[in-house]
Design an enzyme around this catalytic site. Structure first.
Site, short mmCIF file in Angstrom:
data_model
loop_
_atom_site.label_atom_id
_atom_site.label_comp_id
_atom_site.label_asym_id
_atom_site.label_seq_id
_atom_site.Cartn_x
_atom_site.Cartn_y
_atom_site.Cartn_z
N CYS A 127 0.84 -1.20 0.00
CA CYS A 127 0.00 0.00 0.00
C CYS A 127 0.88 1.25 0.00
O CYS A 127 0.67 2.18 -0.79
CB CYS A 127 -0.93 -0.02 1.21
SG CYS A 127 -2.14 1.30 1.23
N CYS A 128 1.89 1.29 0.89
CA CYS A 128 2.79 2.44 0.94
C CYS A 128 3.58 2.57 -0.36
O CYS A 128 3.86 3.69 -0.81
CB CYS A 128 3.76 2.32 2.12
SG CYS A 128 3.10 2.84 3.70
N CYS A 209 -1.43 8.85 6.86
CA CYS A 209 -2.74 8.47 6.34
C CYS A 209 -3.71 8.16 7.48
O CYS A 209 -3.30 7.64 8.53
CB CYS A 209 -2.61 7.23 5.46
SG CYS A 209 -1.64 7.49 3.97
N CYS A 212 -3.83 4.63 9.20
CA CYS A 212 -2.59 4.21 9.86
C CYS A 212 -2.09 5.22 10.88
O CYS A 212 -0.91 5.20 11.25
CB CYS A 212 -1.52 3.93 8.81
SG CYS A 212 -2.00 2.71 7.59
N CYS A 235 7.28 4.51 6.19
CA CYS A 235 6.40 4.24 5.04
C CYS A 235 7.17 3.72 3.84
O CYS A 235 6.59 3.17 2.92
CB CYS A 235 5.64 5.49 4.65
SG CYS A 235 6.69 6.83 4.05
#
Ligand code: SF4
Length: 247
Positions: A127-128, A209, A212, A235
């Protein structure tokens, strides 16, 4: 006054350049370091990557006093708090920044890998990578150097941060706030009457985000709310994640 030494093109030369600059400016003021890097050492070659988080106004303000047209990159992961986007707009206007670019993740990657916006839950590194690392690489193409707001006091993994470092891809990274403490940051906000991120007073001391980021309890590290309860602490934009065949 710094005597301009062109940034070498080869890796060994750049490594030496970074070490020399770190030693030369370690005892100078942050203002002097930034001014000479931006105007003399690396003119037109440097950009700032800002998260528009709780400490970001300091570096943005320092740079705006040197050049309001300095290129600033913001990575819009599409998972930010609305407050962060509004704070970005507020700071841009407040500081008169005229060259801020917002980068987004690639739409086809999101569609393929994260159609439900839940990838943070199943594979936060991927995702990162999709939402931060890949867009950052696009943002930095064309620049020999970038500026980050990392500080030595933030984490054990950051306690040896140099003022100027060389990344494995040959790009120079400037860390002008390495030696700043939280008290230094607070004093700077007060001295220049800078607006705070609206979520800070609600206990969010380090903001990324929304899925998170959590509040920080009294006595906890200021970054304790990032990926809370997980082993992940970065990240990937400062410690690049290799995705191999996953991407
Ligand atoms: S911080 Fe969380 S939501 Fe944001 S890109 Fe990384 S894993 Fe995804």
């Amino acid at each position: 006054m710094f005597e301009s030494v062109d940034l070498p093109s080869d890796l060994d030369g750049r490594r030496q350049w970074a070490q020399t600059m770190s030693a030369c400016y370690e005892t100078k003021t942050t203002e002097t370091f930034l001014t000479e890097m931006v105007t003399t050492a690396l003119p037109g070659q440097v950009t700032l990557v800002s998260s528009f988080g709780t400490d970001s106004a300091v570096l943005l303000h320092l740079l705006s006093r040197i050049d309001q047209n300095i290129p600033v990159q913001f990575l819009d992961t599409k998972r930010h708090f609305g407050e962060t986007l509004r704070y970005r707009d507020q700071l841009v206007q407040h500081l008169g920044l005229s060259n801020v670019t917002t980068l987004f993740p690639k739409a086809d990657l999101l569609t393929e890998k994260d159609p439900e916006d839940m990838l943070f839950h199943t594979d936060n590194n991927l995702c990162c990578y999709i939402r931060k690392v890949e867009p950052l690489e696009r943002a930095l193409s064309g620049y020999d150097a970038w500026i980050s707001g990392r500080k030595r006091h933030q984490a054990l993994t950051r306690e040896d941060l140099p003022l100027v470092e060389l990344e494995s891809n040959g790009r120079i990274k400037l860390n002008p706030l390495v030696a700043w403490t939280h008290e230094d940051i607070e004093n700077y906000f007060t001295d220049f009457a800078l607006p705070h991120h609206p979520l800070e007073e609600d206990g969010y001391l380090s903001i990324g985000c929304m899925p998170c980021t959590d509040r920080v309890k009294p006595g906890e590290d200021r970054r304790a709310g990032r990926w809370k309860g997980l082993s992940k602490t970065e990240c990937g934009i400062h410690m690049p994640i290799s995705m191999g065949e996953n991407i």
